[in-house]
Design a protein around this motif. Structure first.
Motif, PDB file in Angstrom:
ATOM      1  N   GLU A  72       0.852  -1.186   0.000  1.00 49.29           N
ATOM      2  CA  GLU A  72       0.000   0.000   0.000  1.00 49.29           C
ATOM      3  C   GLU A  72       0.894   1.244   0.000  1.00 49.29           C
ATOM      4  O   GLU A  72       1.872   1.328   0.746  1.00 49.29           O
ATOM      5  N   LEU A  73       0.528   2.216  -0.844  1.00 44.45           N
ATOM      6  CA  LEU A  73       1.327   3.429  -0.974  1.00 44.45           C
ATOM      7  C   LEU A  73       0.734   4.563  -0.155  1.00 44.45           C
ATOM      8  O   LEU A  73      -0.486   4.757  -0.134  1.00 44.45           O
ATOM      9  N   SER A  74       1.606   5.299   0.515  1.00 42.05           N
ATOM     10  CA  SER A  74       1.191   6.478   1.277  1.00 42.05           C
ATOM     11  C   SER A  74       2.078   7.642   0.859  1.00 42.05           C
ATOM     12  O   SER A  74       3.307   7.529   0.864  1.00 42.05           O
ATOM     13  N   ILE A  75       1.451   8.760   0.484  1.00 38.37           N
ATOM     14  CA  ILE A  75       2.201   9.909  -0.054  1.00 38.37           C
ATOM     15  C   ILE A  75       2.329  10.985   1.012  1.00 38.37           C
ATOM     16  O   ILE A  75       1.368  11.297   1.725  1.00 38.37           O
ATOM     17  N   GLY A  76       3.521  11.578   1.095  1.00 41.79           N
ATOM     18  CA  GLY A  76       3.707  12.765   1.924  1.00 41.79           C
ATOM     19  C   GLY A  76       3.716  12.532   3.411  1.00 41.79           C
ATOM     20  O   GLY A  76       3.591  13.477   4.188  1.00 41.79           O
ATOM     21  N   LYS A  77       3.861  11.286   3.821  1.00 39.72           N
ATOM     22  CA  LYS A  77       3.859  10.979   5.253  1.00 39.72           C
ATOM     23  C   LYS A  77       5.114  10.197   5.611  1.00 39.72           C
ATOM     24  O   LYS A  77       5.645   9.444   4.798  1.00 39.72           O
ATOM     25  N   LYS A  78       5.577  10.401   6.832  1.00 36.20           N
ATOM     26  CA  LYS A  78       6.741   9.663   7.307  1.00 36.20           C
ATOM     27  C   LYS A  78       6.393   8.180   7.377  1.00 36.20           C
ATOM     28  O   LYS A  78       5.272   7.809   7.754  1.00 36.20           O
ATOM     29  N   PRO A  79       7.349   7.301   7.032  1.00 33.32           N
ATOM     30  CA  PRO A  79       7.062   5.859   7.052  1.00 33.32           C
ATOM     31  C   PRO A  79       6.850   5.319   8.460  1.00 33.32           C
ATOM     32  O   PRO A  79       7.417   5.829   9.429  1.00 33.32           O
ATOM     33  N   THR A  80       6.011   4.285   8.559  1.00 33.72           N
ATOM     34  CA  THR A  80       5.817   3.599   9.836  1.00 33.72           C
ATOM     35  C   THR A  80       6.903   2.532   9.987  1.00 33.72           C
ATOM     36  O   THR A  80       7.749   2.356   9.109  1.00 33.72           O
ATOM     37  N   LYS A  81       6.852   1.786  11.094  1.00 33.46           N
ATOM     38  CA  LYS A  81       7.893   0.789  11.370  1.00 33.46           C
ATOM     39  C   LYS A  81       7.980  -0.267  10.276  1.00 33.46           C
ATOM     40  O   LYS A  81       9.058  -0.721   9.911  1.00 33.46           O
ATOM     41  N   ASN A  82       6.837  -0.689   9.770  1.00 34.62           N
ATOM     42  CA  ASN A  82       6.810  -1.802   8.816  1.00 34.62           C
ATOM     43  C   ASN A  82       6.789  -1.349   7.358  1.00 34.62           C
ATOM     44  O   ASN A  82       6.513  -2.141   6.470  1.00 34.62           O
ATOM     45  N   SER A  83       7.051  -0.077   7.126  1.00 29.97           N
ATOM     46  CA  SER A  83       7.022   0.410   5.736  1.00 29.97           C
ATOM     47  C   SER A  83       8.400   0.908   5.314  1.00 29.97           C
ATOM     48  O   SER A  83       9.255   1.202   6.135  1.00 29.97           O
ATOM     49  N   LEU A  84       8.585   0.970   4.003  1.00 32.23           N
ATOM     50  CA  LEU A  84       9.829   1.467   3.416  1.00 32.23           C
ATOM     51  C   LEU A  84       9.565   2.805   2.759  1.00 32.23           C
ATOM     52  O   LEU A  84       8.435   3.116   2.364  1.00 32.23           O
ATOM     53  N   GLU A  85      10.619   3.588   2.620  1.00 33.54           N
ATOM     54  CA  GLU A  85      10.461   4.968   2.138  1.00 33.54           C
ATOM     55  C   GLU A  85      11.235   5.204   0.845  1.00 33.54           C
ATOM     56  O   GLU A  85      12.361   4.733   0.688  1.00 33.54           O
ATOM     57  N   ILE A  86      10.597   5.909  -0.098  1.00 40.25           N
ATOM     58  CA  ILE A  86      11.299   6.430  -1.274  1.00 40.25           C
ATOM     59  C   ILE A  86      11.249   7.950  -1.181  1.00 40.25           C
ATOM     60  O   ILE A  86      10.170   8.545  -1.197  1.00 40.25           O
ATOM     61  N   SER A  87      12.411   8.568  -1.064  1.00 39.06           N
ATOM     62  CA  SER A  87      12.480  10.030  -1.015  1.00 39.06           C
ATOM     63  C   SER A  87      13.505  10.505  -2.047  1.00 39.06           C
ATOM     64  O   SER A  87      14.253   9.714  -2.615  1.00 39.06           O
ATOM     65  N   SER A  88      13.517  11.807  -2.275  1.00 41.09           N
ATOM     66  CA  SER A  88      14.480  12.429  -3.203  1.00 41.09           C
ATOM     67  C   SER A  88      14.436  11.807  -4.595  1.00 41.09           C
ATOM     68  O   SER A  88      15.450  11.745  -5.288  1.00 41.09           O
ATOM     69  N   VAL A  89      13.245  11.368  -5.022  1.00 37.50           N
ATOM     70  CA  VAL A  89      13.125  10.723  -6.336  1.00 37.50           C
ATOM     71  C   VAL A  89      13.512  11.677  -7.475  1.00 37.50           C
ATOM     72  O   VAL A  89      14.011  11.256  -8.522  1.00 37.50           O
ATOM     73  N   LYS A  90      13.327  12.967  -7.245  1.00 34.83           N
ATOM     74  CA  LYS A  90      13.631  13.965  -8.281  1.00 34.83           C
ATOM     75  C   LYS A  90      15.098  13.924  -8.697  1.00 34.83           C
ATOM     76  O   LYS A  90      15.430  14.235  -9.841  1.00 34.83           O
ATOM     77  N   ARG A  91      15.974  13.519  -7.781  1.00 32.24           N
ATOM     78  CA  ARG A  91      17.408  13.480  -8.081  1.00 32.24           C
ATOM     79  C   ARG A  91      17.738  12.399  -9.110  1.00 32.24           C
ATOM     80  O   ARG A  91      18.780  12.438  -9.749  1.00 32.24           O
ATOM     81  N   PHE A  92      16.854  11.400  -9.248  1.00 28.75           N
ATOM     82  CA  PHE A  92      17.121  10.271 -10.137  1.00 28.75           C
ATOM     83  C   PHE A  92      16.580  10.502 -11.546  1.00 28.75           C
ATOM     84  O   PHE A  92      16.874   9.729 -12.453  1.00 28.75           O
ATOM     85  N   ILE A  93      15.784  11.556 -11.711  1.00 32.94           N
ATOM     86  CA  ILE A  93      15.127  11.775 -13.005  1.00 32.94           C
ATOM     87  C   ILE A  93      16.152  12.089 -14.085  1.00 32.94           C
ATOM     88  O   ILE A  93      16.962  13.003 -13.954  1.00 32.94           O
ATOM     89  N   GLY A  94      16.116  11.324 -15.163  1.00 32.67           N
ATOM     90  CA  GLY A  94      16.910  11.621 -16.344  1.00 32.67           C
ATOM     91  C   GLY A  94      18.375  11.255 -16.262  1.00 32.67           C
ATOM     92  O   GLY A  94      19.134  11.554 -17.179  1.00 32.67           O
ATOM     93  N   LEU A  95      18.817  10.580 -15.194  1.00 37.53           N
ATOM     94  CA  LEU A  95      20.220  10.198 -15.096  1.00 37.53           C
ATOM     95  C   LEU A  95      20.476   8.926 -15.894  1.00 37.53           C
ATOM     96  O   LEU A  95      19.568   8.133 -16.155  1.00 37.53           O
ATOM     97  N   SER A  96      21.728   8.704 -16.267  1.00 35.08           N
ATOM     98  CA  SER A  96      22.098   7.456 -16.928  1.00 35.08           C
ATOM     99  C   SER A  96      22.032   6.327 -15.908  1.00 35.08           C
ATOM    100  O   SER A  96      22.004   6.553 -14.689  1.00 35.08           O
ATOM    101  N   ASP A  97      22.018   5.083 -16.388  1.00 40.23           N
ATOM    102  CA  ASP A  97      21.954   3.932 -15.489  1.00 40.23           C
ATOM    103  C   ASP A  97      23.101   3.947 -14.488  1.00 40.23           C
ATOM    104  O   ASP A  97      22.913   3.683 -13.301  1.00 40.23           O
ATOM    105  N   GLU A  98      24.303   4.265 -14.978  1.00 44.82           N
ATOM    106  CA  GLU A  98      25.479   4.266 -14.126  1.00 44.82           C
ATOM    107  C   GLU A  98      25.370   5.344 -13.044  1.00 44.82           C
ATOM    108  O   GLU A  98      25.692   5.108 -11.867  1.00 44.82           O
ATOM    109  N   GLU A  99      24.900   6.529 -13.431  1.00 48.69           N
ATOM    110  CA  GLU A  99      24.751   7.634 -12.474  1.00 48.69           C
ATOM    111  C   GLU A  99      23.704   7.293 -11.413  1.00 48.69           C
ATOM    112  O   GLU A  99      23.869   7.606 -10.232  1.00 48.69           O
ATOM    113  N   GLN A 100      22.620   6.634 -11.844  1.00 46.65           N
ATOM    114  CA  GLN A 100      21.576   6.248 -10.889  1.00 46.65           C
ATOM    115  C   GLN A 100      22.086   5.208  -9.891  1.00 46.65           C
ATOM    116  O   GLN A 100      21.752   5.253  -8.713  1.00 46.65           O
ATOM    117  N   LYS A 101      22.919   4.282 -10.366  1.00 48.11           N
ATOM    118  CA  LYS A 101      23.476   3.255  -9.476  1.00 48.11           C
ATOM    119  C   LYS A 101      24.373   3.881  -8.413  1.00 48.11           C
ATOM    120  O   LYS A 101      24.324   3.514  -7.236  1.00 48.11           O
TER     121      LYS A 101
END
Length: 608
Positions: free
Chosen positions: A62-91
């Motif tokens: 289940e996805l939750s937007i704009g909220k801090k993750p709970t104990k049992n959830s994982l977080e994706i942040s700073s996604v904007k930094r990955f936009i348009g980079l090469s595969d190597e740069e993203q790694k």
């Protein structure tokens, strides 16, 4: 008879304003706001106007937007930094955030709980959420939005943001550069006039623009920046200091260290001389002097970029009225202090640095939708020169950097070899003279060129850059009207090193580049002369030349061939002249032969 339009007084559709918003899609936080009659309405997530650009994914996906993750959830942040980079740069970048990367639909994706989420997927979910809270609170369907992007986002990064918004069913009225958006907010709210610098340090990107504001005209004089420099990088520096200074914290995860580093950073303000914080049972003490020393690599880099932008704008420091601070990271006291000392001018943060970009976007949305008649002309600029590759690895610029956009520009080229029926148009971005030192954006192939001798075809290459900064290229052979066109979609974005060094390298290596271009031009001309003369000798050399004449020309020709392999353009140029002098009589004989074949057996009246 004159006609009069009669409207139904009960029909309010003609008078009802369109619901449009400005969206600041940020690395750390995002905002969505509406501008109407001089007031801004920021739409809230819960009670917060500033919405974390975070997606939490629970164990059951289940996805939750704009909220801090709970104990049992994982977080994706700073996604904007990955936009348009090469595969190597993203790694490389993913290691800093401890993300697992994979592939989905031929795009880089994050993998959590066995599921894959592409960068576009994640970004579109954030846009969906911003659209949802705006529509719910306004109780209207959203007509469209102006979305802000870093000034130094290239075409692929802009396309990715636009595609993510479109996937969220948002009509994109315009992509607008973040510093320009901030200037719009200041220009309208403060009624300022003069020359200004917009210093925009966000969570993941840094932009600086030099602008003139006068009578509703916003002219961007120059822009510079780094799409891989921001508040996150300050957090990483503090994290490194924490793990080295305190052994008890060395085994903390990167995400935990970054979380605590951000906390320490935000506790420093203009009145803070020391911060004492308990982190995981460890007492951490840091004073302002130590803090400034830790973060100075990032801040010093931004100051150098500011100085580069001023130089490029051809504005003297004494002409600058003020520096406008934008982005949450610009609150750091060291930044204000350095800018005041270096530029000797006021530093403005009258409008909340976190909100000013969204406000400018909302104003622009009102104007583009026709809701308001504000008299504003926005003249943004191209951050890097655009051109194509020509023979000899040479860069031919079609639109120079800092040209106002939107713009259309054309140049005409020709073929190098006889009978050439195809032409590859290689589009490049950068300031250097050689293609190998520039960034490749894409290629198109122009086919069905009528067979002609070299130099006869006329190939017109047209670049069109729209107001969003997105490039379309058209190549047309003017004799046959054969045409190829494309919207350039580069396969990767500009890396940190590319962006920060591209312009400074061009300045530092100007003489070297000039000599390299001069050498390549000489080699191209030599190859053209060699090709043309070899074709001629093969065609009629034995018929028009004696054996000694033929051998003399071939000797000079071979000498030129050997010099083409050297790096001495003066010797190459001299030998081209020698060869042309030695073969001048042969050219005359060929011309006479052509004239004789034309008039043989014809009367004067037929020829004339």
């Amino acid at each position: 008879m004159s006609l009069m339009q009669i409207s139904d007084p009960l029909d309010k559709s003609t008078n009802e304003k369109k619901f449009v918003v400005g969206i600041d899609f940020g690395t750390t936080n995002s905002l969505v706001t509406k501008y109407s009659e001089g007031n801004f309405n920021f739409f809230k997530s819960g009670s917060e106007e500033i919405i974390p650009t975070i997606i939490s994914i629970s164990s059951n996906n289940e996805l939750s937007i704009g909220k801090k993750p709970t104990k049992n959830s994982l977080e994706i942040s700073s996604v904007k930094r990955f936009i348009g980079l090469s595969d190597e740069e993203q790694k490389i970048l993913s290691k800093k955030y401890n993300y697992n990367l994979t592939i989905k639909d031929n795009m880089t994706a994050f993998e959590f709980h066995g599921n894959k989420f592409s960068i576009i997927d994640i970004s579109s979910k954030i846009f969906e959420y911003l659209k949802e809270i705006a529509e719910n609170q306004e109780n209207k369907q959203l007509y469209g939005a102006v979305i802000t992007v870093p000034a130094y986002f290239n075409d692929t990064q802009r396309q990715a943001v636009k595609n993510a918004a479109l996937l969220a069913d948002i009509k994109v009225l315009r992509l607008i550069n973040e510093p320009t958006s901030a200037a719009i907010a200041y220009g309208l709210e403060s009624k300022n006039q003069g020359k200004y610098i917009v210093y925009d340090l966000g969570g993941g990107t840094f932009d600086v623009s030099v602008l003139s504001l006068e009578k509703g005209i916003f002219r961007v004089l120059s822009t510079d920046g780094d799409t891989m420099l921001g508040g996150d990088d300050i957090d990483f520096l503090i994290s490194e200091w924490l793990s080295k200074k305190y052994d008890e914290l060395a085994n903390l995860s990167r995400s935990k260290l970054k979380q605590y580093s951000k906390l320490l950073k935000e506790k420093f303000n203009e009145s803070s001389h020391q911060v004492i914080e308990n982190i995981e049972g460890c007492k951490v003490t840091i004073d302002i002097k130590e803090f400034d020393k830790i973060i100075s690599p990032v801040i010093d880099k931004t100051i150098k970029i500011v100085q580069s932008a001023i130089l490029e704008s051809k504005v003297s420091i004494s002409e600058i009225e003020s520096v406008i601070l934008v982005g949450g990271s610009s609150r750091i006291s060291m930044i204000k202090r350095l800018l005041k000392n270096k530029l000797n001018c006021n530093v403005l943060d009258d409008i909340d640095p976190d909100k000013v970009v969204a406000q400018g976007a909302a104003i622009q949305a009102e104007i583009l939708s026709g809701n308001t008649k504000e008299d504003i002309l926005l003249l943004d600029v191209l951050p890097l020169s655009l051109g194509i590759e020509t023979m000899g690895d040479l860069s031919e610029k079609i639109i120079p950097r800092n040209t106002s956009i939107p713009i259309t520009a054309k140049k005409t080229f020709t073929t190098f070899k006889d009978g050439q029926s195809k032409l590859l148009v290689h589009v490049i971005q950068g300031e250097r003279e050689l293609v190998s030192d520039c960034k490749s954006l894409g290629k198109i192939i122009l086919e069905n060129i009528p067979p002609m001798i070299s130099g006869m075809p006329r190939i017109e290459v047209e670049f069109q850059i729209d107001a969003d900064g997105i490039l379309s290229v058209t190549a047309t052979e003017l004799n046959s009207q054969s045409r190829a066109t494309t919207t350039i979609k580069p396969t990767f974005g500009l890396s940190e090193e590319d962006i920060s060094n591209m312009i400074s390298e061009a300045n530092e290596t100007a003489d070297e580049d000039k000599n390299a271009r001069r050498l390549n031009e000489s080699k191209i001309e030599a190859k053209r002369v060699i090709y043309a003369l070899e074709q001629a000798l093969s065609s009629d050399g034995n018929d028009l030349l004696s054996e000694s004449e033929y051998n003399d020309i071939v000797t000079e020709l071979d000498h030129l061939k050997s010099l083409v392999k050297s790096d001495n353009y003066e010797q190459i140029d001299n030998q081209i002249k020698n060869l042309e002098d030695k073969s001048e009589f042969y050219v005359e004989r060929r011309m006479n032969k052509s004239i004789n074949s034309l008039i043989t057996g014809r009367g004067v009246d037929d020829v004339l």
